[in-house]
Design an enzyme around this catalytic site. Structure first.
Site, PDB file in Angstrom:
ATOM      1  N   CYS A   1       0.824  -1.204   0.000  1.00 30.18           N
ATOM      2  CA  CYS A   1       0.000   0.000   0.000  1.00 30.18           C
ATOM      3  C   CYS A   1       0.868   1.267   0.000  1.00 30.18           C
ATOM      4  CB  CYS A   1      -1.001  -0.023   1.147  1.00 30.18           C
ATOM      5  SG  CYS A   1      -2.377   1.136   0.910  1.00 30.18           S
TER       6      CYS A   1
ATOM      7  N   HIS B   1      -3.659  -4.641   0.784  1.00 32.02           N
ATOM      8  CA  HIS B   1      -3.084  -5.069   2.059  1.00 32.02           C
ATOM      9  C   HIS B   1      -3.023  -6.594   2.103  1.00 32.02           C
ATOM     10  CE1 HIS B   1      -2.535  -1.361   4.423  1.00 32.02           C
ATOM     11  NE2 HIS B   1      -3.400  -0.885   3.533  1.00 32.02           N
TER      12      HIS B   1
ATOM     13  N   GLU C   1      -1.190  -8.454   3.799  1.00 29.96           N
ATOM     14  CA  GLU C   1      -1.012  -9.004   5.147  1.00 29.96           C
ATOM     15  C   GLU C   1      -2.341  -9.360   5.803  1.00 29.96           C
ATOM     16  OE1 GLU C   1      -2.153  -4.869   6.075  1.00 29.96           O
ATOM     17  OE2 GLU C   1      -0.980  -5.838   4.486  1.00 29.96           O
TER      18      GLU C   1
END
Length: 254
Positions: free
Chosen positions: A114, A220, A222
């Protein structure tokens, strides 16, 4: 030994709820980044935004993960702020630019998520849309979703033959989306290897990954759970950790 991955942190100020008096400023890193590195076999180390220690921090890591967060000050790419610009953190901006410079000097593999993608593009001479709806098209798909972060909101097509597509092992991926800024002019060392249906750059990689292992995504990764999508997002962390391990072994043998 497992490679050490430095994860950039941001700053957060807590206040006393009863009278809104500030209690202090804290270093903050989303646990999902740390878990992503650890689950991929790396040793995560959170890097606080303290520019005076940036060079020494880099000496202790084998790879760098530039995490998401606040908007980047547009002065870094020669523009003045527009009204739609969100909060910027000068301490974080100057720290991450210095940190990245030292990491590149040492040849560390870099993974951007990001804001991390945006920092990489600007550091290499690219520019950003400060606000997609007002500067590009208000009818774009929802790049700032209201759903929980592990839910996907749109798809990204990955370029055939790209390293990112090979790493993720899928031709396209369902992704979440929490940004209102994006690449405008892509920096010369990179190629855009992932785009959303409305043409926004969603993934970039260095043109020569054997020379510089740099991969970055706008979503994102993660936060994407394998139960909701495939394992392709975790593959990005695994590839970064593997590149950091190769770098550490090469450095040890030198």
């Amino acid at each position: 030994m497992a490679p050490v991955i430095g994860v950039t942190a941001t700053l957060k100020q807590d206040v006393e709820q009863r009278d809104t008096r500030p209690l202090g400023t804290y270093v903050r890193a989303d646990l999902d980044y740390v878990a992503g590195v650890a689950q991929a076999g790396g040793v995560p180390v959170v890097l606080p935004p303290f520019v005076e220690a940036a060079e020494e921090m880099v000496r202790g890591i084998d790879g760098l993960l530039l995490s998401g967060g606040s908007d980047l000050d547009p002065s870094y790419y020669g523009e003045s702020a527009i009204p739609e610009l969100d909060v910027t953190l000068p301490e974080r901006d100057v720290f991450e630019m210095a940190l990245l410079e030292h990491a590149l000097d040492r040849g560390l593999p870099v993974f951007g998520i990001c804001r991390g993608l945006q920092v990489l593009n600007v550091a290499f001479g690219g520019t950003l849309y400060q606000d997609l709806p007002s500067q590009l098209n208000p009818a774009l798909i929802a790049h700032r979703q209201l759903y929980p972060k592990w839910e996907w909101t749109h798809e990204v097509e990955l370029e055939e033959g790209s390293a990112t597509r090979e790493i993720m092992a899928v031709p396209s991926s369902r992704v979440n989306s929490y940004h209102h800024q994006a690449v405008k002019d892509l920096a010369e060392p990179f190629r855009a290897v992932g785009r959303s249906v409305d043409g926004i750059v969603e993934a970039i990689e260095h043109r020569n990954l054997s020379e510089r292992w740099i991969v970055a995504v706008q979503w994102h990764a993660e936060a994407m759970r394998e139960g909701d999508v495939g394992p392709e997002h975790r593959n990005l962390f695994k590839a970064h950790v593997a590149a950091a391990e190769r770098h550490a072994l090469k450095r040890a043998a030198a």
